[in-house]
Design a protein around this motif. Structure first.
Motif, PDB file in Angstrom:
ATOM      1  N   ASP A  47     -23.808 -28.116  57.517  1.00  0.00           N
ATOM      2  CA  ASP A  47     -22.360 -28.033  57.763  1.00  0.00           C
ATOM      3  C   ASP A  47     -21.883 -26.588  57.654  1.00  0.00           C
ATOM      4  O   ASP A  47     -21.037 -26.141  58.435  1.00  0.00           O
ATOM      5  CB  ASP A  47     -21.605 -28.910  56.755  1.00  0.00           C
TER       6      ASP A  47
ATOM      7  N   ASN B  30     -13.614 -27.460  54.869  1.00  0.00           N
ATOM      8  CA  ASN B  30     -14.679 -28.448  54.671  1.00  0.00           C
ATOM      9  C   ASN B  30     -15.885 -27.903  53.909  1.00  0.00           C
ATOM     10  O   ASN B  30     -16.957 -28.521  53.940  1.00  0.00           O
ATOM     11  CB  ASN B  30     -15.138 -29.035  56.014  1.00  0.00           C
TER      12      ASN B  30
ATOM     13  N   ALA C 239     -19.903 -29.752  51.506  1.00  0.00           N
ATOM     14  CA  ALA C 239     -20.678 -29.434  52.709  1.00  0.00           C
ATOM     15  C   ALA C 239     -22.146 -29.208  52.375  1.00  0.00           C
ATOM     16  O   ALA C 239     -22.472 -28.532  51.406  1.00  0.00           O
ATOM     17  CB  ALA C 239     -20.111 -28.195  53.388  1.00  0.00           C
TER      18      ALA C 239
END
Length: 465
Positions: free
Chosen positions: A287, A279, A283
């Motif tokens: 994050d 991810n 991001a």
């Protein structure tokens, strides 16, 4: 006094702000003042004044200043108590109130106040280009040079590169130069990766070999902060890379079609494709931090201020067995610390301040630059004050925070400082364009050469506006 704990890379640039107003700056400043003098201000904290102002006349000299280091902002953790300490020290004489301004709207708030001829007595930075080309040349700032000459307790602590940068051709100084430098490196989770070597002493090739397939918590959205830090380190490793980055101190870099940049981007592309944590693409920084503190990545790059995230008091933000006690820190390979020492400082004083307000402002700056406050700042957010002789108590406390002790040990006479790439390119490219294209670099849509051309086109267009 320890005059030099480390070597600051020679920077041959120096900003020249002349007192003769540039035509365009004068037109801009004059039109702003004429057209917007009656505009309303932004939102303030309950109880704060509608505009930053001062009061005194025999009583307590009181001012309100806008700041983004309030509330939930990470900078508030140190800054709000610092202002309270100042208020307590000068109780009955001076008082500073804070107007809370979101960080992403802070620079616009200052410009709005300048347009209304209502700048706060103490100004906490601002847009660098606006300060250099509008605010300072057009007489909005108070000249600190005489005060500094009369206050060696402050002047003797200032970074030499910063003092040179902030000193104009006529000797005037508007922005108070920094006394501290906070070199940015990276943090790693020793429970996932524990190389048992001095990582900063390695070459970049040695480091990447040792890294293997370990994951890095990249951020690629917003301004691509973590990716930009790694790219800066990769550029600095190239022959002539540090000097290329430093060339953007005086004039923003607009030509990226150089082997220095292209080679570094090629390495960044490999890291994004092979070492990015899940991810990472798309991001935001939050994050990336969550990825690191949930054992999904072994590394993350950020400044020493992140050290507080690894304290037990912040364990509510940890997951998947992450333990902040396992985190170590290092400067980048090649003994590179990301920091710009040739820059404006954090504070300047409005030229419209009254004599009483000037007294308060100078007292606050002297307070902030006192040995006790500098040491408290370094313990809270990390970094080094090269010209400050540290107290024994400070040395003992610094050693209690492992990551700060790691960074202090890495900061030596051989440390090379390189400014972050985001600070050396046009603001619009740094704030959004760079991060927007990173996913296309990661998935191979853009080659390093195409990425460099796209950056060149964007930067050229930005400077032509």
């Amino acid at each position: 006094m320890a005059d030099s704990r480390f070597k600051i890379c020679p920077c041959q640039v120096k900003r020249r702000i002349t007192m003769k107003k540039k035509l365009i700056a004068g037109i801009l400043a004059g039109s702003m003042l004429a057209a917007l003098a009656g505009c309303g201000g932004g939102e303030t904290d309950p109880g704060a004044a509608d505009s930053p102002s001062g009061s005194g006349s025999g009583g307590v000299i009181e001012i309100t200043i806008p700041s983004y280091k309030t509330g939930e902002n990470v900078g508030a953790v140190f800054f709000e108590p610092q202002v309270e300490r100042f208020n307590q020290l000068y109780e009955g004489q001076y008082k500073i109130n804070l107007e809370s301004v979101p960080q992403d709207g802070f620079n616009d708030r200052l410009k709005q106040l300048a347009q209304q001829n209502m700048l706060p007595v103490l100004v906490q930075g601002g847009d660098v280009d606006w300060m250099a080309n509008i605010a300072f040349p057009n007489g909005m700032a108070y000249d600190l040079s005489e005060w500094l000459n009369e206050t060696p307790a402050v002047k003797d602590l200032l970074l030499e590169d910063g003092l040179e940068y902030c000193t104009n051709e006529d000797g005037s100084i508007y922005s108070l130069p920094l006394a501290t430098v906070r070199p940015t490196g990276f943090f790693y989770n020793s429970a996932l990766w524990d190389p048992q070597e001095d990582l900063s002493a390695m070459s970049m090739d040695e480091f990447l070999t040792a890294l293997g397939d370990q994951k890095i918590a990249f951020s690629t959205a917003e301004n691509g902060w973590v990716a930009a830090l790694f790219l800066t380190a990769l550029i600095a490793e190239e022959v002539g890379g540090v000097e290329w980055l430093q060339s953007g101190v005086e004039t923003k870099i607009t030509d990226f079609n150089t082997p220095i940049f292209i080679n570094a981007v090629a390495r960044l592309q490999e890291l994004l494709q092979n070492n990015a944590a899940p991810n990472s693409i798309g991001a935001a920084y939050a994050d990336a931090a969550n990825s690191f503190m949930s054992n999904q990545a072994a590394l993350i790059s950020n400044g020493p201020w992140m050290s507080t995230d690894f304290a037990e008091t912040n364990s509510a933000n940890w997951s998947n067995g992450f333990n902040g006690a396992d985190v170590r820190a290092s400067l980048f390979p090649g003994q590179v610390g990301i920091a710009n020492t040739a820059c404006f400082g954090e504070w300047w004083i409005s030229a419209s301040a009254s004599e009483e307000e000037l007294e308060l402002a100078k007292a606050f700056l002297e307070f902030v630059y006192s040995p006790e406050e500098l040491e408290a700042f370094l313990l809270a957010e990390g970094g080094d004050a090269p010209k400050l002789e540290y107290s024994d108590g400070f040395k003992a406390q610094q050693g209690e925070t492992q990551v700060l002790a790691d960074l202090a040990a890495d900061t030596t006479e051989e440390t090379v400082f390189a400014p972050c790439i985001l600070d050396m390119i046009p603001a619009s490219v740094a704030n959004s364009d760079f991060g927007r294209l990173l996913p296309s670099l990661a998935d191979g849509t853009y080659s390093p050469e195409e990425f460099a051309q796209w950056m060149t086109d964007s930067a050229t267009a930005a400077t032509a506006e």
